[in-house]
Scaffold this motif. Structure first.
Motif, PDB file in Angstrom:
ATOM      1  N   ARG A 111      39.005  28.893  35.259  1.00  0.00           N
ATOM      2  CA  ARG A 111      37.596  28.683  34.915  1.00  0.00           C
ATOM      3  C   ARG A 111      37.556  28.092  33.508  1.00  0.00           C
ATOM      4  NH1 ARG A 111      33.942  32.129  37.858  1.00  0.00           N
ATOM      5  NH2 ARG A 111      32.420  31.483  36.316  1.00  0.00           N
ATOM      6  N   LEU A 115      39.729  31.086  30.910  1.00  0.00           N
ATOM      7  CA  LEU A 115      39.679  32.295  31.737  1.00  0.00           C
ATOM      8  C   LEU A 115      40.050  31.955  33.180  1.00  0.00           C
ATOM      9  CD1 LEU A 115      36.338  33.677  30.282  1.00  0.00           C
ATOM     10  CD2 LEU A 115      38.632  34.602  29.876  1.00  0.00           C
ATOM     11  N   ARG A 116      40.499  32.970  33.917  1.00  0.00           N
ATOM     12  CA  ARG A 116      40.814  32.786  35.330  1.00  0.00           C
ATOM     13  C   ARG A 116      40.004  33.765  36.167  1.00  0.00           C
ATOM     14  NH1 ARG A 116      46.885  32.202  37.179  1.00  0.00           N
ATOM     15  NH2 ARG A 116      46.963  34.448  36.750  1.00  0.00           N
ATOM     16  N   ASP A 117      39.557  33.323  37.309  1.00  0.00           N
ATOM     17  CA  ASP A 117      38.937  34.198  38.295  1.00  0.00           C
ATOM     18  C   ASP A 117      40.041  34.640  39.254  1.00  0.00           C
ATOM     19  OD1 ASP A 117      37.024  35.544  39.812  1.00  0.00           O
ATOM     20  OD2 ASP A 117      35.590  33.906  39.652  1.00  0.00           O
ATOM     21  N   LEU A 118      39.852  35.803  39.903  1.00  0.00           N
ATOM     22  CA  LEU A 118      40.913  36.400  40.720  1.00  0.00           C
ATOM     23  C   LEU A 118      40.375  36.880  42.065  1.00  0.00           C
ATOM     24  CD1 LEU A 118      42.454  38.742  37.953  1.00  0.00           C
ATOM     25  CD2 LEU A 118      43.199  36.425  38.540  1.00  0.00           C
ATOM     26  N   LEU A 167      29.238  39.227  41.244  1.00  0.00           N
ATOM     27  CA  LEU A 167      29.221  40.681  41.153  1.00  0.00           C
ATOM     28  C   LEU A 167      28.038  41.294  41.918  1.00  0.00           C
ATOM     29  CD1 LEU A 167      31.336  42.194  39.391  1.00  0.00           C
ATOM     30  CD2 LEU A 167      29.401  42.881  37.963  1.00  0.00           C
ATOM     31  N   GLU A 170      28.123  45.007  43.446  1.00  0.00           N
ATOM     32  CA  GLU A 170      28.261  46.030  42.405  1.00  0.00           C
ATOM     33  C   GLU A 170      27.011  46.118  41.540  1.00  0.00           C
ATOM     34  OE1 GLU A 170      31.872  46.176  40.155  1.00  0.00           O
ATOM     35  OE2 GLU A 170      30.998  47.528  38.667  1.00  0.00           O
TER      36      GLU A 170
ATOM     37  N   LEU B 180      33.810  46.453  35.288  1.00  0.00           N
ATOM     38  CA  LEU B 180      33.991  45.432  34.249  1.00  0.00           C
ATOM     39  C   LEU B 180      34.306  46.030  32.897  1.00  0.00           C
ATOM     40  CD1 LEU B 180      30.921  43.126  34.900  1.00  0.00           C
ATOM     41  CD2 LEU B 180      33.167  43.085  35.976  1.00  0.00           C
ATOM     42  N   LEU B 213      34.429  37.678  35.094  1.00  0.00           N
ATOM     43  CA  LEU B 213      35.430  37.213  34.130  1.00  0.00           C
ATOM     44  C   LEU B 213      35.725  38.283  33.077  1.00  0.00           C
ATOM     45  CD1 LEU B 213      34.226  33.523  33.662  1.00  0.00           C
ATOM     46  CD2 LEU B 213      36.122  34.359  35.069  1.00  0.00           C
ATOM     47  N   ARG B 215      36.192  41.293  33.723  1.00  0.00           N
ATOM     48  CA  ARG B 215      37.268  42.092  34.313  1.00  0.00           C
ATOM     49  C   ARG B 215      38.568  41.302  34.427  1.00  0.00           C
ATOM     50  NH1 ARG B 215      39.100  46.294  37.103  1.00  0.00           N
ATOM     51  NH2 ARG B 215      40.279  45.938  39.008  1.00  0.00           N
ATOM     52  N   SER B 216      38.464  40.080  34.917  1.00  0.00           N
ATOM     53  CA  SER B 216      39.709  39.317  35.111  1.00  0.00           C
ATOM     54  C   SER B 216      40.403  39.061  33.776  1.00  0.00           C
ATOM     55  CB  SER B 216      39.445  38.012  35.869  1.00  0.00           C
ATOM     56  OG  SER B 216      38.654  37.116  35.128  1.00  0.00           O
ATOM     57  N   ALA B 217      39.638  38.954  32.698  1.00  0.00           N
ATOM     58  CA  ALA B 217      40.263  38.747  31.383  1.00  0.00           C
ATOM     59  C   ALA B 217      41.087  39.973  30.974  1.00  0.00           C
ATOM     60  CB  ALA B 217      39.195  38.456  30.335  1.00  0.00           C
ATOM     61  N   TRP B 227      36.962  43.662  23.769  1.00  0.00           N
ATOM     62  CA  TRP B 227      36.761  42.227  23.993  1.00  0.00           C
ATOM     63  C   TRP B 227      35.771  42.023  25.138  1.00  0.00           C
ATOM     64  CZ3 TRP B 227      36.903  38.600  27.754  1.00  0.00           C
ATOM     65  CH2 TRP B 227      36.966  37.252  27.360  1.00  0.00           C
TER      66      TRP B 227
END
Lengths: 297, 297
Positions: A111, A115-118, A167, A170, B180, B213, B215-217, B227
């Motif tokens: 992204r 950053l990366r999405d998973l 999200l 959630e 998150l 993001l 969370r993924s970070a 952070w």
């Protein structure tokens, strides 16, 4: 050796296991999700499959949070763009109590901002969907996998080229008991008109600037908590669709891989955004994806 | 009669009272907010101002949630567009234990789909800001009042013409303890680089599709919970600004009426969106607005 194969989808909230004999499902079992396990994950799995081991099963192929840090055994994330062959190369394989365990790799997407999405589990459904429907493995398609953490993925020529996590589920759960939504509110899906009003609100404005309408409608317009619950569901799902509908490759419909009730709500919202929607059988996609990993040895 | 005037801002979380003698503040007191009161609101108020009644005060002018259903006494919502004269006509006035109480009306704004947005208290600050700065009462201006339920308002020729509520602060609070953001995370403002990364994420995508993001970070890039907390603060405030920055009348800056630390974060985000920002003293605005209601008898 035996014709028995064990496949499993071990997610955050549920473990689902299938026994295949000569390619046919002949038994299934369920267990607890990876989040909040009271025993080591390995013990849970061995207990769950004990009867099948007696019958001769010697290997298990899993996808989902089983491969997360703190799950059964960490599996990596394979980066997009990703085809099935690249994906199966990243499968984590190890021995557990004499069993051969394979865990599908997750998938990562770059992204902006470094950053990366998973995802973990949805990639299995995506490859499974393409295996089940060759038309989906050609050209460019958008798929949505609704849930606690919904995923929208673009697949092209048999590869997952990008995806984004929403999200939605959630956030809906977190808004229960908030100033917007009394804790005792009923199910979200109860009021189609309120759901539609939420989808409309998502068309007319941004999510953050429309959430408060769930409260003002109760304070000012006498709407019920059940109305607010369905409105919020529509606003959240509508906001998700609003963000992604513009990226849908024309003229193909969005494929929905999810539980029937939730899939239906996404279809309603997508239709309102002028996008066709086509449901896929989620379990069939999971099993087809697991077979790809299981076959690769 | 006496020169004593009592003014108060009774919000959800705090009661603030001021004693004015000949127009100057000579004392101040605080008390609990309207939400979750353990005694009747009238008793709380009478206890809080008892010393001032002994000194001769016989009237109190209040704004905020004091006028909500379940507050001290319900006051209505005056619809936009709204000028100060129309607003003060809607003041709720009643007697309490021999005191003359006046409660400012809230303000309502039509939204699409037959829904209305609401404010209580911020309208007092908006009229106060225009009273303190005649330039703000001419032409068209955008103001933001950050908080649990942030308000963005357009004022034109001395009138509130429209506004929109953003659930930014409440949503941030709700995300604590979520997947998150671990419950123990520190303050949001701690990491300017992480805050800036959140603002950038809001520029690059929608809110719902960027929350994950945070969370993924942590999972993928080893970022800390602190952070993630600052990133989420930046993403939420940035999303709010992204939605509204396009509506800012050029070339005037956005006026920020809020607590200094929060106002500074909004200024950072607004600057990133190419909009100038100018802080206003929130308490001075509240008092100036209350004086308008207090003078109108």
């Amino acid at each position: 050796m035996t014709g028995l194969r064990l496949l499993g989808d071990w997610g955050s909230t549920r473990l689902r296991l299938w026994r295949l004999e000569d390619g046919q499902i002949t038994d299934r079992r369920e267990g607890p999700g990876v989040i909040g396990l009271q025993q080591p994950a390995a013990d849970i799995l061995l207990d769950a499959i004990a009867p099948w081991r007696t019958a001769g099963a010697s290997r298990v192929t899993l996808c989902g949070m089983a491969g997360a840090r703190g799950g059964l055994h960490e599996a990596g994330y394979a980066p997009c763009p990703l085809d099935a062959a690249q994906w199966t190369q990243r499968t984590a394989a190890f021995a557990l109590d004499g069993l051969a365990i394979r865990i599908a790799a997750g998938c990562a997407c770059d992204r902006d901002g470094g950053l990366r999405d998973l995802m973990r589990g949805e990639e299995t459904q995506l490859f499974g969907a393409m295996a089940l429907d060759p038309a989906l493995a050609e050209g460019r398609h958008m798929l949505v996998l609704p849930g606690t953490h919904s995923k929208w993925a673009v697949v092209e020529s048999g590869r997952i080229v990008s995806f984004r996590t929403f999200l939605t589920g959630e956030l809906f759960a977190r808004l229960r008991g908030s100033s917007l939504l009394p804790a005792l509110a009923g199910e979200a899906a109860g009021d189609p008109a309120a759901f539609a009003a939420g989808v409309e609100a998502a068309r007319d404005g941004g999510l953050l600037g429309s959430l408060f309408l769930a409260r003002s409608a109760q304070v000012d317009a006498g709407q019920s908590a059940e109305w607010a619950s369905a409105f919020l569901s529509g606003l959240l799902i509508g906001s998700e669709c609003a963000e992604m509908a513009g990226a849908v490759p024309s003229p193909s419909p969005v494929r929905i891989i999810g539980a029937p009730g939730l899939a239906e709500r996404y279809a309603v919202a997508l239709t309102r955004f002028g996008t066709g929607a086509e449901p896929n059988d989620a379990e069939a996609c999971t099993l087809a994806g697991l077979r790809i990993v299981d076959a690769d040895d």
